[in-house]
Design an enzyme around this catalytic site. Structure first.
Site, PDB file in Angstrom:
ATOM      1  N   HIS A   1      66.712  54.844 -69.032  1.00 31.59           N
ATOM      2  CA  HIS A   1      68.000  54.403 -69.578  1.00 31.59           C
ATOM      3  C   HIS A   1      68.652  55.476 -70.447  1.00 31.59           C
ATOM      4  O   HIS A   1      69.758  55.265 -70.941  1.00 31.59           O
ATOM      5  CB  HIS A   1      67.792  53.118 -70.388  1.00 31.59           C
ATOM      6  CG  HIS A   1      66.887  53.350 -71.564  1.00 31.59           C
ATOM      7  ND1 HIS A   1      65.541  53.631 -71.416  1.00 31.59           N
ATOM      8  CD2 HIS A   1      67.134  53.395 -72.893  1.00 31.59           C
ATOM      9  CE1 HIS A   1      65.018  53.824 -72.615  1.00 31.59           C
ATOM     10  NE2 HIS A   1      65.958  53.686 -73.527  1.00 31.59           N
ATOM     11  N   ASP A   2      67.978  56.598 -70.663  1.00 29.09           N
ATOM     12  CA  ASP A   2      68.532  57.695 -71.465  1.00 29.09           C
ATOM     13  C   ASP A   2      68.952  58.892 -70.611  1.00 29.09           C
ATOM     14  O   ASP A   2      69.401  59.899 -71.154  1.00 29.09           O
ATOM     15  CB  ASP A   2      67.486  58.194 -72.482  1.00 29.09           C
ATOM     16  CG  ASP A   2      67.132  57.146 -73.531  1.00 29.09           C
ATOM     17  OD1 ASP A   2      67.966  56.273 -73.809  1.00 29.09           O
ATOM     18  OD2 ASP A   2      66.009  57.223 -74.072  1.00 29.09           O
TER      19      ASP A   2
ATOM     20  N   GLU B   1      56.041  56.610 -75.565  1.00 30.81           N
ATOM     21  CA  GLU B   1      57.118  57.570 -75.350  1.00 30.81           C
ATOM     22  C   GLU B   1      56.954  58.716 -76.344  1.00 30.81           C
ATOM     23  O   GLU B   1      56.918  58.500 -77.555  1.00 30.81           O
ATOM     24  CB  GLU B   1      58.496  56.937 -75.544  1.00 30.81           C
ATOM     25  CG  GLU B   1      59.618  57.885 -75.134  1.00 30.81           C
ATOM     26  CD  GLU B   1      60.979  57.584 -75.756  1.00 30.81           C
ATOM     27  OE1 GLU B   1      61.990  57.932 -75.144  1.00 30.81           O
ATOM     28  OE2 GLU B   1      61.034  57.011 -76.866  1.00 30.81           O
TER      29      GLU B   1
HETATM   30  O1  TEU Z   1      64.730  57.532 -77.220  1.00 30.79           O
HETATM   31  C1  TEU Z   1      64.129  58.591 -77.918  1.00 30.79           C
HETATM   32  C2  TEU Z   1      64.961  59.766 -78.083  1.00 30.79           C
HETATM   33  O2  TEU Z   1      64.541  60.702 -78.727  1.00 30.79           O
HETATM   34  C3  TEU Z   1      66.316  59.711 -77.466  1.00 30.79           C
HETATM   35  O3  TEU Z   1      67.170  59.249 -78.442  1.00 30.79           O
HETATM   36  C4  TEU Z   1      66.801  60.984 -76.969  1.00 30.79           C
HETATM   37  O4  TEU Z   1      66.790  61.948 -77.951  1.00 30.79           O
HETATM   38  C5  TEU Z   1      68.186  60.770 -76.484  1.00 30.79           C
HETATM   39  O5  TEU Z   1      68.211  59.723 -75.577  1.00 30.79           O
HETATM   40  C6  TEU Z   1      68.711  61.995 -75.846  1.00 30.79           C
HETATM   41  O6  TEU Z   1      69.930  61.704 -75.293  1.00 30.79           O
HETATM   42  C7  TEU Z   1      64.371  56.245 -77.560  1.00 30.79           C
HETATM   43  C8  TEU Z   1      65.077  55.277 -76.642  1.00 30.79           C
HETATM   44  O7  TEU Z   1      64.660  55.501 -75.325  1.00 30.79           O
HETATM   45  C9  TEU Z   1      66.563  55.425 -76.816  1.00 30.79           C
HETATM   46  O8  TEU Z   1      67.288  54.607 -75.941  1.00 30.79           O
HETATM   47  C10 TEU Z   1      66.887  55.066 -78.243  1.00 30.79           C
HETATM   48  O9  TEU Z   1      68.247  55.291 -78.480  1.00 30.79           O
HETATM   49  C11 TEU Z   1      66.048  55.886 -79.227  1.00 30.79           C
HETATM   50  O10 TEU Z   1      64.671  55.928 -78.885  1.00 30.79           O
HETATM   51  C12 TEU Z   1      66.123  55.264 -80.604  1.00 30.79           C
HETATM   52  O11 TEU Z   1      65.416  54.053 -80.621  1.00 30.79           O
END
Ligand code: TEU
Ligand code: CA
Length: 541
Positions: free
Chosen positions: A317-318, A245
């Protein structure tokens, strides 16, 4: 049946992402779990996916829903135990499905043993596992901000030091510059490999080479060195799927991360397309212009062809639900969900389906108390602090909140959608009596049926995996159309991205082509109906 022995099997694969907390509860506590996933494997086999990416199921205080890991080698009791994981791996394998674990190597939970030790004293052996700077209360080392709001530094008075955290204060960043940290992580990964997993998704992995003194997080000075070492010491050469990612990747960097020599990862998971409609902040989206989206996708298709490998996704999921974001979650819900699916699955790369996407699941209208995500809750406070009313703040959050992706999977129209016999940990999308898996599987015209067909086509026609990419009519604001070619073969993907009829002339070379998929057959000459999508295939004249 996926043959996981075949070289680069993941190039032909379709991956399904599960958010375990919200997939299927098996014991009535209202939280999805591993035995619940086992119960739904036949559904996933029916859809035809090759591998399941599970968002983290490791021991965690759940401040960030498992992205705050307190023990990488234990299953969180709310999801089950190690035996349940072994059963899942075995049962999935029996159906030709691999299990992909989500490794969060950039940070741990503040409840991880390492951090509890680290904050005891400066000379504890674990102290240097994290990133510390001496300081006085109220005098932050610098002005770096955390992704979920507030400063990226938290003070520990007993030590007279600040620790660094890119995310919540309960997610301290690991110090990758310390070789002992790296060796601990590699050993842990090797033990998971021995359990027979199909691969790993690596959370925010482009941040591990950070240098907080330079105020650099993504693409830090030592990033590539660490990534290559990680590969060599663990999955390199094991023919597993590895997905990095990388929010900060551009095309040249993505080529390095997913180099065909296998020196780093199988593929990159980047977000350029997914932030095109982002305004000044995530909470202030602007309209998405189709030509800009097409241009971006075209650049990535051409930029990685033969030189790297991309993940194809509209959801995770984000992200909010794609049919509510770029489709039409009203009158054209089914048609637009299919249109979006066809657009994505016709491309080169490995497609990802996020749970519920195959049903055309929509966003949810939350009230503040329904929100579960730390990011949404903090954002609400921030927006209210800026003077927005409750109504305005909630409208902004509901459009893009990560909670939209995290409502429980609607399995059927029974109470709680068949997700749980207890009280769900988070509210269901109230559309479940209409939008659910049982209804979709029974309906040959459903969004589910289109996804199933797209997966089957990818298995049958190598052009999906191997063909190159040419964008048609880049400036057209309604139609997204492109051609893929492989030797004598050609494939046309034509999609109307609007709720109005669109003019579209089929290129002459496809005059005698065979339709592989039509979402609204029979086709009409010279135009596409609202949200209509077609794939035509010509095997050479
Ligand atoms: O997400 C990476 C990330 O940068 C996200 O936090 C993004 O900025 C955010 O979702 C924007 O709304 C990963 C995971 O996918 C996320 O679920 C985690 O919260 C994050 O890392 C921290 O581990
Ligand atoms: Ca449960």
């Amino acid at each position: 049946m996926t043959n996981f022995q075949e070289k680069d099997w993941w190039k032909r694969a379709v991956i399904y992402q599960i958010y375990p907390k919200s997939f299927q509860d098996s014991n009535g506590d209202g939280i999805g779990d591993l035995p619940g996933i086992v119960r739904r494997l036949d559904y996933l086999a029916e859809l035809g996916v090759d591998a399941l990416w599970l968002s983290p199921v490791f021991a965690s205080p759940q401040v960030d829903n498992g992205y705050d890991i307190s023990d990488y080698e234990a299953i969180d009791p709310m999801f089950g135990n190690m035996e349940d994981m072994r059963t899942l791996i075995r049962e999935a394998k029996a159906r030709g499905i691999g299990i992909i674990l989500d490794l969060v190597l950039n940070h741990t939970s503040d409840q991880h043993r390492w951090f509890l030790e680290a904050r005891r004293s400066k000379d504890n052996p674990c102290h240097d596992y994290y990133i510390w700077r001496d300081g006085e209360p109220g005098q932050l080392p610098n002005k770096m901000r955390a992704t979920f709001g507030g400063p990226a530094w938290t003070y520990v008075p007993e030590l007279g030091q600040y620790y660094f955290h890119q995310f919540a204060p309960q997610q301290p960043d690991l110090n990758w510059a310390n070789p002992a940290v790296r060796q601990e992580l590699y050993a842990m990964i090797r033990r998971w490999m021995a359990e027979g997993v199909a691969g790993f998704r690596l959370d925010v992995i482009d941040q591990i080479g950070k240098d907080p003194d330079l105020e650099v997080t993504a693409n830090g000075p030592r990033l590539l060195e660490f990534l290559r070492e990680l590969n060599r010491e663990t999955f390199g050469g094991a023919n597993l799927v590895t997905v990095g990612e990388a929010w900060g990747a551009n095309i040249p960097r993505a080529r390095v991360y997913s180099a065909p020599d296998g020196s780093i990862f199988s593929m990159v998971f980047q977000f350029e397309q997914m932030v095109l409609d982002q305004g000044a902040s995530k909470w202030e989206p602007k309209p998405m212009a189709l030509p800009a989206l097409k241009a971006s996708i075209a650049r990535w298709q051409q930029g990685l062809h033969g030189q790297g490998w991309n993940s194809l996704f509209w959801n995770n999921h984000d992200l909010p639900r794609i049919v509510s974001r770029w489709g039409d979650d009203g009158a054209y819900r089914v048609e637009s969900a299919k249109a979006l699916a066809v657009t994505l699955h016709g491309l080169q790369g490995t497609p990802y389906i996020y749970q519920g996407e195959e049903l055309g699941l929509t966003n949810t209208a939350f009230r503040y108390d329904d929100l579960r995500d730390v990011e949404s809750r903090n954002a609400y406070e921030e927006l209210r602090g800026k003077g927005l009313s409750d109504e305005k703040a909630m409208a902004a959050i509901n459009r893009v909140a990560r909670d939209n992706a995290r409502t429980p999977m609607p399995w059927d129209d029974s109470e709680n959608a068949g997700f749980t016999s207890g009280t769900p940990w988070m509210m269901l999308n109230p559309a479940y009596p209409r939008i659910n898996a049982a209804a979709a599987v029974a309906d040959p015209d459903s969004v589910f049926a289109t996804y199933k067909r797209l997966i089957a086509l990818r298995k049958q026609y190598p052009i999906f995996t191997e063909g190159d990419f040419t964008l048609l009519s880049p400036d057209d604001e309604q139609v997204f159309a492109y051609i893929r070619r492989r030797g004598e073969e050609a494939m046309l993907v034509a999609v109307n991205w609007s709720g109005k009829p669109a003019a579209f002339e089929t290129p002459a070379e496809f005059a005698a082509a065979r339709p592989l998929l039509e979402t609204q057959a029979p086709a009409e000459a010279g135009r596409l109906r609202p949200w209509e999508a077609r794939i035509l295939y010509a095997a050479g004249q």
